[in-house]
Design a protein around this motif. Structure first.
Motif, PDB file in Angstrom:
ATOM      1  N   MET A   1       0.081 -28.192  11.222  1.00  0.00           N
ATOM      2  CA  MET A   1      -0.371 -29.286  10.366  1.00  0.00           C
ATOM      3  C   MET A   1       0.667 -29.508   9.282  1.00  0.00           C
ATOM      4  O   MET A   1       0.906 -28.620   8.457  1.00  0.00           O
ATOM      5  N   LEU A   2       1.336 -30.669   9.308  1.00  0.00           N
ATOM      6  CA  LEU A   2       2.328 -30.976   8.286  1.00  0.00           C
ATOM      7  C   LEU A   2       1.645 -31.082   6.927  1.00  0.00           C
ATOM      8  O   LEU A   2       2.094 -30.491   5.958  1.00  0.00           O
ATOM      9  N   GLY A   3       0.547 -31.810   6.864  1.00  0.00           N
ATOM     10  CA  GLY A   3      -0.201 -31.909   5.614  1.00  0.00           C
ATOM     11  C   GLY A   3      -0.785 -33.286   5.393  1.00  0.00           C
ATOM     12  O   GLY A   3      -0.900 -34.086   6.321  1.00  0.00           O
ATOM     13  N   ASP A   4      -1.134 -33.542   4.147  1.00  0.00           N
ATOM     14  CA  ASP A   4      -1.748 -34.804   3.741  1.00  0.00           C
ATOM     15  C   ASP A   4      -0.855 -35.505   2.728  1.00  0.00           C
ATOM     16  O   ASP A   4      -0.278 -34.862   1.848  1.00  0.00           O
ATOM     17  N   ILE A   5      -0.778 -36.818   2.869  1.00  0.00           N
ATOM     18  CA  ILE A   5      -0.121 -37.659   1.877  1.00  0.00           C
ATOM     19  C   ILE A   5      -1.197 -38.587   1.339  1.00  0.00           C
ATOM     20  O   ILE A   5      -1.882 -39.266   2.107  1.00  0.00           O
ATOM     21  N   VAL A   6      -1.346 -38.601   0.018  1.00  0.00           N
ATOM     22  CA  VAL A   6      -2.314 -39.479  -0.622  1.00  0.00           C
ATOM     23  C   VAL A   6      -1.533 -40.576  -1.325  1.00  0.00           C
ATOM     24  O   VAL A   6      -0.641 -40.314  -2.138  1.00  0.00           O
ATOM     25  N   LEU A   7      -1.850 -41.818  -0.967  1.00  0.00           N
ATOM     26  CA  LEU A   7      -1.189 -43.001  -1.513  1.00  0.00           C
ATOM     27  C   LEU A   7      -2.183 -43.817  -2.333  1.00  0.00           C
ATOM     28  O   LEU A   7      -3.363 -43.892  -1.974  1.00  0.00           O
ATOM     29  N   CYS A   8      -1.694 -44.425  -3.398  1.00  0.00           N
ATOM     30  CA  CYS A   8      -2.533 -45.309  -4.209  1.00  0.00           C
ATOM     31  C   CYS A   8      -1.957 -46.720  -4.122  1.00  0.00           C
ATOM     32  O   CYS A   8      -0.976 -47.047  -4.807  1.00  0.00           O
ATOM     33  N   PRO A   9      -2.532 -47.574  -3.246  1.00  0.00           N
ATOM     34  CA  PRO A   9      -1.977 -48.917  -3.038  1.00  0.00           C
ATOM     35  C   PRO A   9      -1.900 -49.781  -4.287  1.00  0.00           C
ATOM     36  O   PRO A   9      -0.954 -50.563  -4.437  1.00  0.00           O
ATOM     37  N   SER A  10      -2.842 -49.640  -5.219  1.00  0.00           N
ATOM     38  CA  SER A  10      -2.783 -50.491  -6.422  1.00  0.00           C
ATOM     39  C   SER A  10      -1.599 -50.100  -7.309  1.00  0.00           C
ATOM     40  O   SER A  10      -0.934 -50.971  -7.881  1.00  0.00           O
ATOM     41  N   VAL A  11      -1.297 -48.815  -7.409  1.00  0.00           N
ATOM     42  CA  VAL A  11      -0.118 -48.377  -8.163  1.00  0.00           C
ATOM     43  C   VAL A  11       1.133 -48.828  -7.410  1.00  0.00           C
ATOM     44  O   VAL A  11       2.095 -49.326  -8.013  1.00  0.00           O
ATOM     45  N   ALA A  12       1.125 -48.680  -6.086  1.00  0.00           N
ATOM     46  CA  ALA A  12       2.259 -49.119  -5.267  1.00  0.00           C
ATOM     47  C   ALA A  12       2.499 -50.625  -5.435  1.00  0.00           C
ATOM     48  O   ALA A  12       3.648 -51.064  -5.497  1.00  0.00           O
ATOM     49  N   ALA A  13       1.441 -51.402  -5.531  1.00  0.00           N
ATOM     50  CA  ALA A  13       1.574 -52.856  -5.689  1.00  0.00           C
ATOM     51  C   ALA A  13       2.264 -53.193  -7.012  1.00  0.00           C
ATOM     52  O   ALA A  13       3.128 -54.074  -7.060  1.00  0.00           O
ATOM     53  N   ARG A  14       1.895 -52.497  -8.084  1.00  0.00           N
ATOM     54  CA  ARG A  14       2.547 -52.729  -9.381  1.00  0.00           C
ATOM     55  C   ARG A  14       4.028 -52.362  -9.312  1.00  0.00           C
ATOM     56  O   ARG A  14       4.887 -53.096  -9.801  1.00  0.00           O
ATOM     57  N   GLN A  15       4.322 -51.235  -8.699  1.00  0.00           N
ATOM     58  CA  GLN A  15       5.719 -50.794  -8.578  1.00  0.00           C
ATOM     59  C   GLN A  15       6.522 -51.769  -7.725  1.00  0.00           C
ATOM     60  O   GLN A  15       7.678 -52.057  -8.022  1.00  0.00           O
ATOM     61  N   ALA A  16       5.910 -52.276  -6.673  1.00  0.00           N
ATOM     62  CA  ALA A  16       6.592 -53.233  -5.797  1.00  0.00           C
ATOM     63  C   ALA A  16       6.925 -54.508  -6.563  1.00  0.00           C
ATOM     64  O   ALA A  16       8.034 -55.035  -6.441  1.00  0.00           O
ATOM     65  N   ARG A  17       5.983 -55.010  -7.350  1.00  0.00           N
ATOM     66  CA  ARG A  17       6.236 -56.209  -8.162  1.00  0.00           C
ATOM     67  C   ARG A  17       7.410 -55.967  -9.108  1.00  0.00           C
ATOM     68  O   ARG A  17       8.304 -56.801  -9.232  1.00  0.00           O
ATOM     69  N   GLU A  18       7.421 -54.807  -9.761  1.00  0.00           N
ATOM     70  CA  GLU A  18       8.495 -54.474 -10.703  1.00  0.00           C
ATOM     71  C   GLU A  18       9.846 -54.357  -9.986  1.00  0.00           C
ATOM     72  O   GLU A  18      10.877 -54.719 -10.553  1.00  0.00           O
ATOM     73  N   ALA A  19       9.829 -53.853  -8.756  1.00  0.00           N
ATOM     74  CA  ALA A  19      11.070 -53.659  -7.994  1.00  0.00           C
ATOM     75  C   ALA A  19      11.482 -54.919  -7.238  1.00  0.00           C
ATOM     76  O   ALA A  19      12.586 -54.985  -6.704  1.00  0.00           O
TER      77      ALA A  19
END
Length: 155
Positions: A84-102
């Motif tokens: 089992m490699l593991g778990d990745i937890v993503l927060c799409p709303s934080v990602a959306a803000r970062q994407a807008r900034e980038a």
């Protein structure tokens, strides 16, 4: 290779694209073909809880990685470990803000964060400047080659 996506948010996510990216990165890093990965997408309150609990840092973050069997990238002539490699937890709303900034799409930010998370699961870190250079260059190469193989524009 088993990759599960658990979307616990209201965000509409291209789960197949996330899985394709994760699979590509794992293959390029020579992770055992029977390794398991879980991608979990959560809202900001859930991410903040995890961020405080595991990192003792306030507020939500974009991605957190939780390794299971401490698998490492495969090497030439060495059989990779199964597990089992593991778990990745993503927060799409934080990602959306970062994407807008980038200046790019939220989906591209989530692909970047998925790649970043997998590298963390494989033991990469960015606490020191030389580690950061190595990890971020590898992350950039993996993401750009994934996007190129998918016929998508690279930003």
């Amino acid at each position: 290779m088993s990759i599960d996506v658990l979307n616990e948010t209201e965000f509409s996510i291209d789960e197949l694209e996330l899985v394709a990216c994760a699979r590509y990165v794992m293959e390029q890093m020579r992770v055992h073909p029977k390794a398991d990965l879980c991608l979990r997408l959560v809202d900001e309150p859930a991410m903040e809880t995890l961020h405080v609990q595991w990192m003792d840092l306030p507020g939500p973050t974009d991605v957190m990685s939780f390794p299971m069997d401490e698998l490492r990238p495969g090497r030439e002539g060495v059989e990779p470990q199964e597990g089992m490699l593991g778990d990745i937890v993503l927060c799409p709303s934080v990602a959306a803000r970062q994407a807008r900034e980038a200046g790019h799409a939220t989906e591209e930010e989530l692909l970047l964060l998925t790649t970043h998370g997998i590298l963390h699961l494989l033991g990469f870190d960015h606490a020191e400047p030389d580690e950061e250079r190595e990890m971020f260059e590898l992350q950039r190469q993996l993401l750009l080659t994934f996007l190129a193989t998918r016929g998508r524009p690279t930003a």
